[in-house]
Design a protein around this motif. Structure first.
Motif, PDB file in Angstrom:
ATOM      1  N   LEU A 199      19.655  44.393  39.372  1.00 56.21           N
ATOM      2  CA  LEU A 199      19.555  45.798  38.967  1.00 56.21           C
ATOM      3  C   LEU A 199      20.996  46.524  39.008  1.00 56.21           C
ATOM      4  O   LEU A 199      21.196  47.662  38.680  1.00 56.21           O
ATOM      5  N   GLY A 200      22.088  45.737  39.653  1.00 56.36           N
ATOM      6  CA  GLY A 200      23.204  46.396  39.781  1.00 56.36           C
ATOM      7  C   GLY A 200      23.457  47.302  40.971  1.00 56.36           C
ATOM      8  O   GLY A 200      24.139  48.090  41.106  1.00 56.36           O
ATOM      9  N   LEU A 201      22.465  46.936  41.809  1.00 54.72           N
ATOM     10  CA  LEU A 201      22.490  47.862  43.166  1.00 54.72           C
ATOM     11  C   LEU A 201      22.795  46.876  44.596  1.00 54.72           C
ATOM     12  O   LEU A 201      22.795  45.837  44.332  1.00 54.72           O
ATOM     13  N   THR A 202      23.360  47.755  45.259  1.00 57.03           N
ATOM     14  CA  THR A 202      23.552  47.110  46.721  1.00 57.03           C
ATOM     15  C   THR A 202      22.249  46.779  47.458  1.00 57.03           C
ATOM     16  O   THR A 202      21.144  47.488  47.181  1.00 57.03           O
ATOM     17  N   LYS A 236      10.414  43.205  35.028  1.00 60.65           N
ATOM     18  CA  LYS A 236       9.815  44.317  34.034  1.00 60.65           C
ATOM     19  C   LYS A 236      10.814  45.440  34.067  1.00 60.65           C
ATOM     20  O   LYS A 236      10.946  45.898  33.075  1.00 60.65           O
ATOM     21  N   ILE A 237      11.440  45.896  35.465  1.00 59.84           N
ATOM     22  CA  ILE A 237      12.313  46.858  35.345  1.00 59.84           C
ATOM     23  C   ILE A 237      13.615  46.489  34.690  1.00 59.84           C
ATOM     24  O   ILE A 237      14.200  47.369  33.773  1.00 59.84           O
ATOM     25  N   VAL A 238      13.866  45.221  34.719  1.00 61.65           N
ATOM     26  CA  VAL A 238      15.189  45.085  33.892  1.00 61.65           C
ATOM     27  C   VAL A 238      15.027  45.100  32.530  1.00 61.65           C
ATOM     28  O   VAL A 238      16.122  45.258  31.853  1.00 61.65           O
ATOM     29  N   SER A 239      13.930  44.435  32.165  1.00 61.18           N
ATOM     30  CA  SER A 239      13.710  44.350  30.553  1.00 61.18           C
ATOM     31  C   SER A 239      13.229  45.771  29.965  1.00 61.18           C
ATOM     32  O   SER A 239      13.677  45.942  28.922  1.00 61.18           O
ATOM     33  N   ASN A 240      13.211  46.830  30.762  1.00 63.62           N
ATOM     34  CA  ASN A 240      13.193  48.383  30.297  1.00 63.62           C
ATOM     35  C   ASN A 240      14.338  49.064  30.399  1.00 63.62           C
ATOM     36  O   ASN A 240      14.440  49.927  29.946  1.00 63.62           O
ATOM     37  N   MET A 241      15.441  48.327  31.110  1.00 69.05           N
ATOM     38  CA  MET A 241      16.757  49.072  31.201  1.00 69.05           C
ATOM     39  C   MET A 241      17.455  48.934  29.981  1.00 69.05           C
ATOM     40  O   MET A 241      17.446  48.316  28.967  1.00 69.05           O
TER      41      MET A 241
END
Length: 75
Positions: free
Chosen positions: A33-36, A70-75
């Motif tokens: 998700l590009g987060l630390t 699922k979160i990545v695909s909705n970004m």
């Protein structure tokens, strides 16, 4: 000489070998998700993602890969 294996990675490998549910460490999910790691922990609590507890450790957990995908695909 034995290579060092992160404790979270070892727990993930054991869990994935004994379960039909695939999990990720907090760090791996954060990278997707590009987060630390710290940002990911806040994100997990804020969005009430499923925490898969690791035995004998209250503060460590794994995350469901399906939820992260699922979160990545909705970004």
């Amino acid at each position: 000489m034995l290579a060092f294996e992160d404790w979270n990675q070892k727990a993930k490998k054991t869990f994935n070998a004994t379960s039909n549910v695939v999990v990720l460490t907090v760090s791996e999910a954060g990278e997707a998700l590009g987060l630390t790691k710290d940002q990911m922990k806040v994100y997990v609590d804020k969005n009430k993602l499923t925490k898969v507890p690791i035995m004998r450790n209250v503060h460590r957990y794994l995350l469901l890969k399906s939820e992260i995908d699922k979160i990545v695909s909705n970004m």
